[in-house]
Each structure stands twice: as C-alpha cells, then as structure tokens.
Motif scaffolding. Sequence first.
Motif, short mmCIF file in Angstrom:
data_model
loop_
_atom_site.label_atom_id
_atom_site.label_comp_id
_atom_site.label_asym_id
_atom_site.label_seq_id
_atom_site.Cartn_x
_atom_site.Cartn_y
_atom_site.Cartn_z
N ALA A 226 8.58 -30.66 -48.02
CA ALA A 226 9.07 -31.42 -49.34
C ALA A 226 10.10 -31.06 -49.83
O ALA A 226 11.63 -31.42 -50.54
CB ALA A 226 8.75 -30.99 -50.86
N ALA A 227 11.51 -30.09 -48.89
CA ALA A 227 12.68 -29.08 -49.40
C ALA A 227 13.22 -30.93 -49.00
O ALA A 227 15.06 -31.27 -49.78
CB ALA A 227 13.63 -28.66 -48.88
N ILE A 228 13.16 -31.72 -48.47
CA ILE A 228 13.35 -33.54 -48.56
C ILE A 228 14.09 -34.01 -49.07
O ILE A 228 15.50 -34.27 -49.20
CB ILE A 228 13.58 -33.58 -47.11
N ALA A 229 13.12 -33.22 -50.07
CA ALA A 229 13.81 -34.21 -51.10
C ALA A 229 15.64 -33.59 -52.25
O ALA A 229 16.30 -34.82 -53.13
CB ALA A 229 12.90 -34.10 -52.53
N ILE A 230 15.72 -32.58 -51.31
CA ILE A 230 17.33 -31.55 -52.08
C ILE A 230 18.45 -32.67 -51.18
O ILE A 230 19.28 -33.20 -51.84
CB ILE A 230 17.23 -30.41 -51.81
N GLY A 231 18.22 -32.91 -50.25
CA GLY A 231 18.46 -33.36 -49.51
C GLY A 231 18.90 -35.64 -49.81
O GLY A 231 20.10 -35.49 -50.45
N GLY A 232 17.66 -35.43 -50.72
CA GLY A 232 17.98 -37.04 -51.83
C GLY A 232 18.42 -36.88 -52.69
O GLY A 232 19.30 -37.97 -53.16
N TYR A 233 18.58 -35.83 -53.35
CA TYR A 233 19.10 -35.42 -54.75
C TYR A 233 20.85 -35.55 -54.22
O TYR A 233 21.75 -35.73 -55.33
CB TYR A 233 18.64 -34.16 -54.71
N ILE A 234 21.55 -34.81 -52.99
CA ILE A 234 22.35 -34.45 -53.14
C ILE A 234 23.13 -35.70 -52.35
O ILE A 234 24.03 -36.23 -52.93
CB ILE A 234 22.71 -33.21 -51.96
N PHE A 235 22.64 -37.27 -51.74
CA PHE A 235 22.97 -37.84 -51.96
C PHE A 235 23.22 -38.66 -52.50
O PHE A 235 23.95 -39.86 -52.44
CB PHE A 235 22.01 -39.15 -50.54
N ALA A 236 22.52 -38.77 -53.60
CA ALA A 236 22.43 -39.55 -55.11
C ALA A 236 23.86 -38.89 -55.78
O ALA A 236 24.56 -39.89 -56.18
CB ALA A 236 21.67 -39.10 -56.29
N TYR A 237 24.42 -37.73 -55.66
CA TYR A 237 24.92 -37.40 -56.80
C TYR A 237 26.32 -37.58 -55.68
O TYR A 237 27.34 -38.20 -56.75
CB TYR A 237 24.98 -35.90 -56.34
N GLU A 238 26.36 -37.42 -54.43
CA GLU A 238 27.81 -38.25 -54.04
C GLU A 238 28.03 -39.74 -54.22
O GLU A 238 29.14 -40.30 -54.13
CB GLU A 238 27.84 -37.49 -52.47
N LEU A 239 26.67 -40.76 -54.07
CA LEU A 239 27.22 -41.51 -54.49
C LEU A 239 26.82 -42.16 -55.65
O LEU A 239 28.22 -43.23 -55.75
CB LEU A 239 25.74 -42.22 -53.22
N LEU A 240 26.61 -41.64 -56.64
CA LEU A 240 26.36 -42.30 -57.87
C LEU A 240 27.50 -41.05 -59.07
O LEU A 240 27.34 -42.01 -59.93
CB LEU A 240 24.79 -42.62 -58.82
N ALA A 241 27.25 -40.05 -58.98
CA ALA A 241 27.73 -38.89 -59.73
C ALA A 241 29.21 -38.70 -59.42
O ALA A 241 30.43 -38.20 -60.84
CB ALA A 241 26.67 -37.79 -60.32
N HIS A 242 29.52 -38.57 -58.10
CA HIS A 242 31.04 -37.53 -58.14
C HIS A 242 32.07 -38.85 -57.98
O HIS A 242 31.72 -40.01 -57.59
CB HIS A 242 31.10 -36.94 -56.68
N GLU A 243 33.35 -38.38 -58.17
CA GLU A 243 34.44 -39.64 -58.21
C GLU A 243 35.46 -39.42 -57.47
O GLU A 243 36.23 -39.97 -57.89
CB GLU A 243 34.94 -39.49 -59.73
N GLY A 244 35.09 -38.66 -56.54
CA GLY A 244 36.26 -38.60 -55.32
C GLY A 244 35.79 -39.63 -54.48
O GLY A 244 35.25 -40.98 -55.01
#
Length: 581
Positions: free
Chosen positions: A204-222
């Motif tokens: 189930a830890a693969i979900a954390i990979g999903g969270y990090i992908f979502a952060y880089e795609l939608l939240a980070h501004e670089g």
Amino acid sequence: MLERPRLVIGLVLASLLLSSSALFIGFYLDDYVARYIYTDLDGAHRLFRLLNGGYGLATGVPAENHWQMEQGYAPWWMYEPLRLSLYRPLSLWTHVVDATLWYDNPFLMHLHSLAWLALLVVCVTRLYRSALGLRIGGMAALLFAVDHTHGFVVGFICNRHTLVTGVLGALCLHAHLAARRADDRRLLLAAPIAYLLALLSGEAAIAIGGYIFAYELLAHEGSLLRRALAFAPYAVITVVWRVVYTRAGYGASGSGLYIDPGREPLHYLAELAVRGPILLWGLFFGAPAELYMIASPAVARSMLIAACILVPALGFALVPLFRQNRLARFWAAGMLFSLVPAASTFPHSRQLLFASFGGLALIAQIWHLYAVELKGFQLSTTQRLGGFIGTMALFAHLVMAPFIKPVATASVAFATPLQRGVKSVGDELAGKDAIFMTAPDYFATKIVQLSRRADKKALPRRWRTLSFGPQVVHVTRADAHTLVLDYEGGILATPFLELYRDRRLPMPVGQRVTLQGLVIEVLATTPDGRPTRARFTFDTDLDAPSFQFYEWRDGKFVTYHPPAIGEAEALPPATLEWGLS
C-alpha cells in the motif's frame, strides 16, 4: 489549542486511550496461523514458507497448493495455480520480535501495535503541521488521531503492517515536502530511502508515490523539468520494486478477493468502479466500508447508490476550495491515487489509512474555509451546500469517530461466536479422519486445526471439509463409501468464499480432486461453472470407527452421522452470527 507546540503529546495520548480496547481482546482469526507457524512444531516451518510468514496464502505452485488441500488448510476447490503472496519483510520482522520475546502473550503483542500507532500519530502530526500550518495542520492531526477507520489495523495483530507502512510513508512524504520547500538535499535523499522501506513493509506504500506525483504535478511551483526530476527517484524505485516483486513470484492471481492491478488490469478497473466509491464513502462519512461485503444484496446495492450520490456531491462541494488552494488539489489527487492499492481487495476500513492522509487534510481545509475564512460572509447556494456536506464529514470524524474508535479497534472480537463454536471440537477426533460436512467459512476449520496444533492437543489423521458457506447442502449416501452433496446455488455463493478461487474460474463436470483416502468428482455445475453437485468417494466404509463426522449447527460443530445407503437428508445453512459473546 490547535497551535500549541505540544499538541502532538495530547494527540498521542488520546489516540492510545481510544485504542486501548485492543489490549484485552486476545487472539483472533489469522493470529492463530501465526501462533503455529512461528513455532518449531511439526509442519510449522513448511507452512511458514508457503504462507510467507503469514503474509500469503498460496505460492502459485500447484504441488504446494495441493499439499495445503491435503493437510486441510485449503478447500477442495482451491484453484491449484492460485498465487497470493506478499513481500513485507520489515513488517514480518515485527512479528518475529513478537514470537521471540512474548510468544503466546496477546497483551504484549497488542501493546507492540499501540507503540507503532503512537509513532504514526507523531509522524502524521509533523507532516500536517509542516504542510498546512499550525492551525489547519493541527485540526487535520486531531482528526487523524481520533479517526475510527484506523481502529481495525490497531486491534488486529496481523494488520500491524499497515501501521509500520504508515509510519515510513508519513516520514517519506514529510521529508519530501519539507525538502522541496527548503531545497534540502539531505531530505531529498532521505525521502526516497523512506519510500523504499515503506514498500518493503507493505504494498500500500505505493500510495505515497501517488501523493508525491500529485504534489509535483499540482502543488509545487517550480519548472516542469525540475518537478519531473524530483519525482524521478520514486518512479524508478516503484518500477524496479514492481519488476523484482513480480519476478520473485509475489503478487496475486486466481483469487476473487485479492486482485493484482499489474496482473489483471481490466478486472481490477471493473472492481475499482465499485470499491472506490464505497471506500470514499466510508472515509468521509463514517459508514464502515466492510458492511458492503456482509450486507444483503439489496442493502449492498443501496450502499453503492448512496456512495455514488454522496461522493460526487462532496467533490462538487470541494470545487471552491480546489479553485483557490493548490495544496487542496494535491491532497485530493493523492487520496485518489491511494485508492489504487486500497481497492485491490474487498472494501474495508483497514484499507483507508493512506487515503485518510489526504481525506482528513481536506476536511480540515474545508473547516478552515467555512469556519474562519468565510465567516460572516454572505454565502451562495453552492457554498451553503458545500458547507453542509463539509459539516457532515467533520461531524462524522470529530464527533462520532471518538465514540466509534474503541469499538472499531476491538471489532475483530465480533468473531467471538466463531471461536466459541469451534471449541466444541474435542479429543474425540484423535487418530481418525475428521470430516466436516459443513462449516460457515474457511476460518472455522482452520482455527480448529491450528489452535489444536499450537496447544499440542490430540490431532486427527486427516482433515477434510466438504462444504463452506451459508447454503443448504443435500447429502445422499450413494453406497458404503460414497456421499453425493448438492449445494443449493453452487459453491462460492458469497464474495468471501472466493478467497481461494475466483468464481470466474470454472470447474467443469468430470473434474477430479484426489486426496489421500478420498476422490472428489464434480457432477454438475451452475451456468458459470461453479459446482452444484459433487461426489465424495472414500477408501473406507463411512460407518467405520476411523471416521469422526461433524456439521455446523446452532453456532457450533456437532457430531454428525451419515445417512443410510440410498437415503438423503438436507443440512441447514452453516450460518454465523457475529457478536461479542
């Protein structure tokens, strides 16, 4: 209160207090498997290997699966190429510690799980307050600490892997978000390491990979390139882990309860369309997702309809928040990604830990939006609807959850009637062939055998179970050695019975299963290939004293006597009433 530096101490104490009911419930269900396979008793080491230390059911090797049928650990209709084996070495290590230091002491094993819960609350609180600020993060952490959907994984010793994986996953996500804000290279290195360790604790830890992908795609501004490079280590780790995992023989195939998205993507997507809404309904509105599996078909359909209405309504209510808040979009997308592993098995609250990372953050953000930011403003109809739905979710988690959590934590104890019923089997089976005509589920006869083995009690020569599940079974005595069983509605009549065989895998008329002293032949099937009639031919006269027959009646196993030659009788459904007594 939410902004106090020592908030985490109070949250840990509150979570431990609400979960303390786990300390006194003892062993249940899969715990009996562990009690046996972690010993040096005869056969324990082989079963330990085949069950992967308790994190598996079948290796995918037909000969080894047939051995499980022969020994009475699996039903006669088991799909012989069945594979259900999970690689969780770090979580497995925690059970080795249990077996080494306090074998047969459930109180200390549950205390061990509570220690992981405390660590999880600390890690998640740090994550929320770092990402959302002291006030909103404090509210999200409060919701997490008292959330009832985490109760089952605390109270069921064999589900400790969820807590271990959650700790490492929260550490990874916190490190990555902090590193991206501060451009800290050390944290950027530490976060992928934590992610790998989390994967080695639970899939189930693969979900954390999903969270990090979502952060880089939608939240980070670089820049897009820098965001892609930041996610790259997790993508590489995920791909390499999955390739090695599959080639080493781990994963699931052949079971109707556990579906490996990598092996059966189309079947998985079909199930996701049902399991996803049920899980989200349980996450946000407090309804136990597991009720969907045990409810009547009519109630289950009603639950699915309600979920398909309320979950989109919640999404609609979140639109104003998504428009103005990049973090809200990140939490929502990460939550949805976490449904990928969560929906690989039947809906249950225990699957919601990683989804709750994002779900509870969203509820805290909704609370702040309406209770603080929009307070005193004239709200539109859409905003009022959003506020109402958000209030429902907040009420479920802040008001109802603290009362539900102690019950949810001890909910595995609702299997008490099953454990009481199997204790009716005594030493009368010693040295004989123990034939269980009917049993309510797979655990019934498995607990009988494993508890007797662990307690070094008298054992039969062989274990045989002819029927599992709550269907009427008609028994005909064809001759001195033969019984013919008719299963009303066919075998695999309920979803839980598909554990050892997906109902989509037919057993054709004429198929035989040969065990020591017994040949089973399928005589008739349903249109979808599930046996409705089978012949059981024993190598000894059924009236011989070498047999001890049982049936499940009135909540326990009772002695059974086969009918006379040429006669027939109907056995009542092997039903089980769940409860605490």
